[in-house]
Motif scaffolding. Structure first.
Motif, PDB file in Angstrom:
ATOM      1  N   LEU A  27       0.729  -1.275  -0.005  1.00 48.58           N
ATOM      2  CA  LEU A  27      -0.041   0.225  -0.103  1.00 48.58           C
ATOM      3  C   LEU A  27       0.817   1.319   0.051  1.00 48.58           C
ATOM      4  O   LEU A  27       0.441   2.424  -0.637  1.00 48.58           O
ATOM      5  N   ASP A  46      11.198   4.335   4.158  1.00 52.60           N
ATOM      6  CA  ASP A  46      11.290   2.765   4.483  1.00 52.60           C
ATOM      7  C   ASP A  46      12.723   2.412   4.975  1.00 52.60           C
ATOM      8  O   ASP A  46      13.517   3.331   5.185  1.00 52.60           O
ATOM      9  N   ASP A  77      14.532   3.507  10.214  1.00 53.10           N
ATOM     10  CA  ASP A  77      13.678   2.617  11.240  1.00 53.10           C
ATOM     11  C   ASP A  77      12.785   3.391  11.854  1.00 53.10           C
ATOM     12  O   ASP A  77      13.246   4.070  12.926  1.00 53.10           O
ATOM     13  N   TYR A 193      -1.159  -7.961  15.949  1.00 49.74           N
ATOM     14  CA  TYR A 193      -1.651  -6.787  14.869  1.00 49.74           C
ATOM     15  C   TYR A 193      -2.883  -6.237  15.216  1.00 49.74           C
ATOM     16  O   TYR A 193      -2.966  -5.179  15.143  1.00 49.74           O
TER      17      TYR A 193
END
Ligand SMILES: NC(=O)c1ccc[n+]([C@@H]2O[C@H](COP(=O)([O-])OP(=O)(O)OC[C@H]3O[C@@H](n4cnc5c(N)ncnc54)[C@H](O)[C@@H]3O)[C@@H](O)[C@H]2O)c1
Length: 282
Positions: A27, A46, A77, A193
């Protein structure tokens, strides 16, 4: 506030700097493409700096952007405060300011190879180490990036933070979705999650309330499951649990994302915008 003659103009992001974390994922790439397409200078962020550079260059070519307005690559990070501080400094060197932050980086563990992790995916066996790692990336990472990049927005009196949630942050996983065609179950959705995504939605409310007076709007965009070559059986089961009858296409978050980052949503803060085909309506 200046009223635009045409409401549609308020969706434009020309001249706006939008940072997208987790930009190299399924995404994340679409978020970058959508924001850049609406005129934003996107910061492609990223873990892998070289990967960010390659994607930023490809996006720039695709959208025919100039060096001054084209995407900027930033490898860092989100869980490491020093890394986030350093990234902010490098970002400001390149772009001078930040107008929007999309906290999209996350770990959705065991999605890639559920068969290999069947036993570990059961709540009773789920490893503490994986629980902690998801908390670090999905919750602490969102906190750190919001604190550091968001402060720039609060100091300038304007900005938008979009935290990417999940339907599993709203409703509990229906474990029968993961049954195989023969009725056996080799994978269970793990506890970390959904817990982290619930936390993201509440963190959004906290920060929206805290920074409202500073002119920084903070919202959650909650995607539903995105089609990504899952087995036909899974897609069919998913569709049956969704009012619109199917999984999302990866491009379908774009409209809500542009809206939330832009002045078109100038009176929206603390909200959770579900782009989930109605999954959470049932
Ligand atoms: N794909 C879906 O079906 C779906 C559904 C609902 C919600 N979401 C949410 O959308 C977002 C994007 O999902 P996706 O499917 O594109 O995920 P993805 O796994 O494809 O991408 C996640 C990206 O985050 C990056 N990342 C991980 N840890 C990081 C760290 N410590 N620092 C910086 N970057 C890091 C990864 O390198 C990766 O590029 C996530 O927040 C996810 O929870 C996805």
């Amino acid at each position: 506030m200046t009223a635009s003659k045409h409401t549609i103009d308020r969706f434009r992001l020309d001249g706006r700097v939008c940072v997208v974390t987790g930009a190299l994922g399924l995404l994340g790439r679409e978020h970058c493409r959508a924001l850049a397409g609406a005129g934003a200078r996107v910061v492609v962020a990223d873990l892998d700096e070289k990967g960010c550079e390659a994607f930023a260059a490809a996006l720039s070519d695709e959208l025919k952007m100039s060096e001054e307005t084209g995407p900027v690559a930033l490898g860092f990070d989100v869980t490491d405060p020093d890394s986030v501080d350093d990234a902010l400094e490098r970002c400001l060197d390149a772009t001078m300011t930040v107008h929007a932050l999309v906290n999209n980086a996350a770990i959705n563990d065991m999605v890639e190879n559920p068969e290999a992790n069947a036993e570990l995916s059961k709540f009773e066996n789920y490893p503490l180490e994986l629980w902690r790692r998801s908390m670090e990336v999905n919750v602490t990472g969102t906190f750190l990036c919001s604190q550091r990049f968001g402060k720039v927005m609060a100091d300038q009196g304007r900005g938008s933070i979009v935290n990417i949630g999940s339907t599993y942050g709203v409703s509990g996983p229906d474990q029968s979705l993961y049954k195989r065609p023969d009725g056996s179950q080799k994978f269970y959705k793990t506890p970390a999650y959904p817990t982290t995504k619930g936390a993201v939605i509440q963190f959004t409310r906290y920060l929206a309330a805290y920074w409202g007076q500073a002119g920084v709007r903070v919202n959650t965009l909650t995607p539903g499951g995105v089609e990504n070559d899952q087995p036909d059986h899974f897609q069919s089961m998913y569709g049956k649990r969704t009012p619109l009858g199917r999984m999302a296409d990866r491009t379908e978050m774009a409209g809500a994302l542009i809206w939330l980052c832009s002045d078109a949503s100038s009176y929206v803060t603390g909200a959770n915008i579900c782009v989930d085909g109605g999954w959470t309506a049932w």
